[in-house]
Design a protein around this motif. Sequence first.
Motif: not given
Length: 661
Positions: A549-550, A605-609, A614-616
């Motif tokens: 997870l970011p 999870p990166t496409p969703y976050l 950027r990871c928001w």
Amino acid sequence: MSSRLFRLDINGLRAWAVMSVVLFHFGVPGVTGGFAGVDVFFVISGFLMTGIIVNGLESGTFSVSRFYLARARRIIPALLVLCLGLMVFGWFWLPSADYRQLGTHVVSAALFLSNIKFWREAGYFDAASHEKWLLHTWSLSAEWQFYIVLPLMLMLAWRLWGKTGVWWSLVLCFGASLLLSATTTSVWASASYFLLPARAWEMLAGGLVWWASRAVSLSNSQARWMDAIGFLLITLAIFLFDSGDAWPGYHAVLPVLGTMMVLLGQRQDSPFTAGAVAQWLGSRSYSIYLWHWPVYVGLYYFGQQAAPAWIVGGILASLALGELSFRLVEEPTRKGLAGWKPIPELSLITLAVVAIMVGGMAVRYQDVDGRLPQQVEYVANEALNISPNKSVCHAGSGIESPGCMYGGEKVAAIVIGDSHADATITAVQAAISDPQYGALGWTYSGCRTILGSKRTFPKSGDHCDRFNEWALQESDTLDSSIPLIIINRTSSGAFGEPFDEKMKNRPQIYFSTPVDKPTPEFLDEFRERMISTACIWAEKRPVYMVRPLPEMSFNVPKVMSRSLMFGSDVDGLSVSLDDYRRYHAFVWEAQDEAAKRCGVKLLDPTPYLCSEGRCWASKDGRPLYYDDDHLSEYGNKLLVPMFKAVFEPQQRVAEGNSTEL
């Protein structure tokens, strides 16, 4: 102490101690070991207190009640004024979550239990230390506890064995505490740092040098050399050590020995201590120490802790507040109360302490609407939006998991992992469409799902390796068609905290022998054990591994709420997707290999976050995290579509026979 007996060297030593701590806390370059100033303070305290007690015992005039009152008169008034000032400040500037925490810390400071409180808070879920306004009061609590124990111990030794018994009591307790500190600092770092048993040797060292100073007479030349070498050792500690060194342990011998040598030298004309600046700072050292840390936390709170001009201003403000506290609180109360009879003085001090404690409890449980703007409180309260069953279902010790069900009574999936698994399990539950089914949680604090792994910095009762073995065996009691979802903060296990300079590149797990850095040999074993563990599980049931997870470099609710309070923009808070990929590349590669070897499915999870590189940290003005790296109950729901792929394979994003979902 009369002016004839006033020790200029001791007062000047206080100046060195307080300024090293102040410069260290404000991040002045080079002063990486300034925290050793606290150790200098401890030695001085032991020196002075032992002298007062033994002189009193020898003359037959020692009174333990007068001893305690004198300490209270010296320490308590300025401390209570600080607590009161922070509570008033917090009413106008601190969101409720921060304000309640301050109230709790006020109570522990007033009871001189701060060191125990901060020890119990320290750990994986601990708030950042620079957000605790009264963190520095741990040292006052440790000293106060020493003040309580020392006279009782020496009085008992005096009664049973006389003067010789007092000496041997000091020696034996010093040796036992030093041995405890040296052997436990690397194992129980937090307990050794905060608690009296591992710190008492520093104060007892002061007692021993006081005893030696009565029997040793140095020539002027010997005193000069003793003084110079002592300050050399203190200076080396201030500039050579850093926060990454295990402390106190054997490292602290350097500043303690240096302080002992300076005290033994007894130079009233030392160039290091006799100057007007050193004497001014030494006289006000206690008040400066009290106020400097809240000033620094204020800079951090307002986001100016790295600005050179603000740092200089913060140091000057600490000195100014120290001067005001010395003149308006310390001196008037010390001189004024000295003439009081014991009972009235004790009654007044007790009443003041109780009043501050009541104020702290009121702050702790206050819930006043409209104290701060609604949006500020709304954002800050996301820090409390955690898994509703976390305290009951998330294991922190022992071998077994409570095995809580999230959702229906029938098991649709097993979720295993560390606190990141606990923080996302309700998203797995939300992805299950049939209300009869739910997610079974096997989560354990700081425990990555890697067989044979142990935590480098374990808590009491930690048995991560045995928990992983238990889970593997326990799964045999469940239907083999039930999928297992592995969610871990794996990268920090191999590379330490990404944004913490002290813990960076310090692996948080090991297998046979703890390692100080991620060596190639360690990483090879880490990779192979991570892959083999996934494959062992895959022999038993379908396995899904969630990509890392970011993680943010800041506490999201706190930074957002403070930014809103001052009208700053919060929409751009994020981390670079490229930085995310660089930090987690090792784990991604190992997960890819697990997919190739044994058909483990991967969830990204990166496409969703993340988007636009950027990871928001937030969405629609609301934090996605309850701290810096754990998704909140709001944020984790963005991953529901990802988890649906576990239960609805037709929703896979990838085409063909790809294992990426």
